[in-house]
Motif scaffolding. Structure first.
Motif, PDB file in Angstrom:
ATOM      1  N   UNK A 209      15.010   7.095 -19.361  1.00  0.00           N
ATOM      2  CA  UNK A 209      15.084   6.902 -17.905  1.00  0.00           C
ATOM      3  C   UNK A 209      13.690   6.955 -17.287  1.00  0.00           C
ATOM      4  N   UNK A 210      12.910   7.945 -17.707  1.00  0.00           N
ATOM      5  CA  UNK A 210      11.555   8.088 -17.163  1.00  0.00           C
ATOM      6  C   UNK A 210      10.683   6.893 -17.540  1.00  0.00           C
ATOM      7  N   UNK A 211      10.758   6.463 -18.784  1.00  0.00           N
ATOM      8  CA  UNK A 211       9.935   5.336 -19.240  1.00  0.00           C
ATOM      9  C   UNK A 211      10.296   4.049 -18.494  1.00  0.00           C
ATOM     10  N   UNK A 212      11.580   3.791 -18.349  1.00  0.00           N
ATOM     11  CA  UNK A 212      12.018   2.553 -17.704  1.00  0.00           C
ATOM     12  C   UNK A 212      12.019   2.640 -16.175  1.00  0.00           C
ATOM     13  N   UNK A 213      12.067   3.854 -15.638  1.00  0.00           N
ATOM     14  CA  UNK A 213      12.107   4.029 -14.191  1.00  0.00           C
ATOM     15  C   UNK A 213      13.453   3.666 -13.586  1.00  0.00           C
ATOM     16  N   UNK A 214      14.520   3.850 -14.363  1.00  0.00           N
ATOM     17  CA  UNK A 214      15.872   3.546 -13.880  1.00  0.00           C
ATOM     18  C   UNK A 214      16.812   4.674 -14.252  1.00  0.00           C
ATOM     19  N   UNK A 215      17.961   4.668 -13.616  1.00  0.00           N
ATOM     20  CA  UNK A 215      19.028   5.617 -13.924  1.00  0.00           C
ATOM     21  C   UNK A 215      20.090   4.904 -14.757  1.00  0.00           C
ATOM     22  N   UNK A 216      21.026   5.674 -15.264  1.00  0.00           N
ATOM     23  CA  UNK A 216      22.145   5.116 -16.007  1.00  0.00           C
ATOM     24  C   UNK A 216      22.859   4.063 -15.149  1.00  0.00           C
ATOM     25  N   UNK A 217      23.131   2.902 -15.751  1.00  0.00           N
ATOM     26  CA  UNK A 217      23.830   1.831 -15.054  1.00  0.00           C
ATOM     27  C   UNK A 217      22.914   0.884 -14.301  1.00  0.00           C
ATOM     28  N   UNK A 218      21.628   1.151 -14.291  1.00  0.00           N
ATOM     29  CA  UNK A 218      20.691   0.302 -13.556  1.00  0.00           C
ATOM     30  C   UNK A 218      19.924  -0.631 -14.499  1.00  0.00           C
ATOM     31  N   UNK A 219      19.311  -1.632 -13.889  1.00  0.00           N
ATOM     32  CA  UNK A 219      18.497  -2.613 -14.603  1.00  0.00           C
ATOM     33  C   UNK A 219      17.079  -2.543 -14.060  1.00  0.00           C
ATOM     34  N   UNK A 220      16.104  -2.670 -14.947  1.00  0.00           N
ATOM     35  CA  UNK A 220      14.708  -2.653 -14.517  1.00  0.00           C
ATOM     36  C   UNK A 220      14.436  -3.850 -13.598  1.00  0.00           C
ATOM     37  N   UNK A 221      13.470  -3.696 -12.714  1.00  0.00           N
ATOM     38  CA  UNK A 221      13.167  -4.748 -11.742  1.00  0.00           C
ATOM     39  C   UNK A 221      12.786  -6.064 -12.401  1.00  0.00           C
ATOM     40  N   UNK A 222      12.184  -5.996 -13.593  1.00  0.00           N
ATOM     41  CA  UNK A 222      11.800  -7.231 -14.280  1.00  0.00           C
ATOM     42  C   UNK A 222      12.978  -7.889 -14.994  1.00  0.00           C
ATOM     43  N   UNK A 223      14.150  -7.242 -14.942  1.00  0.00           N
ATOM     44  CA  UNK A 223      15.348  -7.811 -15.553  1.00  0.00           C
ATOM     45  C   UNK A 223      15.402  -7.697 -17.063  1.00  0.00           C
ATOM     46  N   UNK A 224      14.499  -6.924 -17.642  1.00  0.00           N
ATOM     47  CA  UNK A 224      14.478  -6.816 -19.107  1.00  0.00           C
ATOM     48  C   UNK A 224      15.501  -5.831 -19.659  1.00  0.00           C
ATOM     49  N   UNK A 225      15.629  -4.660 -19.036  1.00  0.00           N
ATOM     50  CA  UNK A 225      16.454  -3.605 -19.614  1.00  0.00           C
ATOM     51  C   UNK A 225      17.534  -3.121 -18.657  1.00  0.00           C
ATOM     52  N   UNK A 226      18.718  -2.911 -19.216  1.00  0.00           N
ATOM     53  CA  UNK A 226      19.791  -2.216 -18.515  1.00  0.00           C
ATOM     54  C   UNK A 226      20.155  -1.018 -19.383  1.00  0.00           C
ATOM     55  N   UNK A 227      20.278   0.146 -18.780  1.00  0.00           N
ATOM     56  CA  UNK A 227      20.626   1.366 -19.502  1.00  0.00           C
ATOM     57  C   UNK A 227      22.054   1.761 -19.181  1.00  0.00           C
ATOM     58  N   UNK A 228      22.845   1.961 -20.222  1.00  0.00           N
ATOM     59  CA  UNK A 228      24.202   2.475 -20.049  1.00  0.00           C
ATOM     60  C   UNK A 228      24.455   3.548 -21.091  1.00  0.00           C
ATOM     61  N   UNK A 229      24.887   4.718 -20.622  1.00  0.00           N
ATOM     62  CA  UNK A 229      25.330   5.732 -21.574  1.00  0.00           C
ATOM     63  C   UNK A 229      26.807   5.482 -21.833  1.00  0.00           C
ATOM     64  N   UNK A 230      27.192   5.587 -23.091  1.00  0.00           N
ATOM     65  CA  UNK A 230      28.560   5.277 -23.490  1.00  0.00           C
ATOM     66  C   UNK A 230      29.133   6.423 -24.310  1.00  0.00           C
TER      67      UNK A 230
END
Length: 165
Positions: A102-123
């Motif tokens: 989360x810290x590296x990407x600057x997003x929370x669970x369920x969000x996508x980075x502003x550049x559209x590269x990564x979406x993080x989902x905990x499952x």
């Protein structure tokens, strides 16, 4: 994180899907599954079109689409990170790995980075308990994660996208 603008999708691809199911409203879940496979998520205009063609109310189509966890209502990044928080992964170090990602990407669970590269989902589980802690990025599974190893994987993907690999 800024919300990315979503373009109105070309709905012509839905014709083939709906024709295959003969516009049968009893086949709504498979129609939605194929629609998501086509677009990567379920765009609002596609849901409205499906409702008109199947005769199911828009509210009912939206209700099915939001009820099942398999369906996405917003686009995901090029790399969908499924971070396992099942029991084996949780006790093997899920929390520091999740925080580091989360810290590296600057997003929370369920969000996508502003550049559209990564979406993080905990499952709940990705079925790789012997590799705990583990994550899947698109179709590739990474196991025996540490916070540093997880970030090195993400850095490598960023470098690949930047043409540095």
């Amino acid at each position: 994180m800024a919300q990315r603008e979503q373009a109105v999708p070309d709905l012509s691809g839905l014709e083939c899907i709906l024709s295959a199911y003969e516009n049968d409203k009893r086949q709504l879940v498979p129609i939605l599954q194929e629609t998501q496979a086509l677009y990567g998520y379920l765009p609002g205009p596609a849901l409205e079109y499906i409702a008109r063609r199947t005769g199911v109310s828009h509210a009912a189509v939206l209700g099915v689409a939001t009820f099942y966890a398999q369906f996405r209502m917003t686009p995901v990044g090029k790399y969908l990170i499924l971070l396992c928080k099942g029991t084996a992964c949780y006790v093997s170090g899920f929390n520091p790995i999740e925080k580091t990602i989360r810290d590296y990407l600057g997003i929370e669970n369920g969000q996508t980075t502003e550049d559209g590269l990564f979406t993080l989902e905990t499952v709940a589980c990705i079925g790789c308990c012997c590799l705990a802690p583990a994550m899947r990025i698109n179709d590739r599974t990474y196991g025996h994660l540490t916070p540093n190893y997880a970030v090195s994987i993400l850095k490598e993907l960023r470098m690949k996208e930047a043409g540095e690999l």
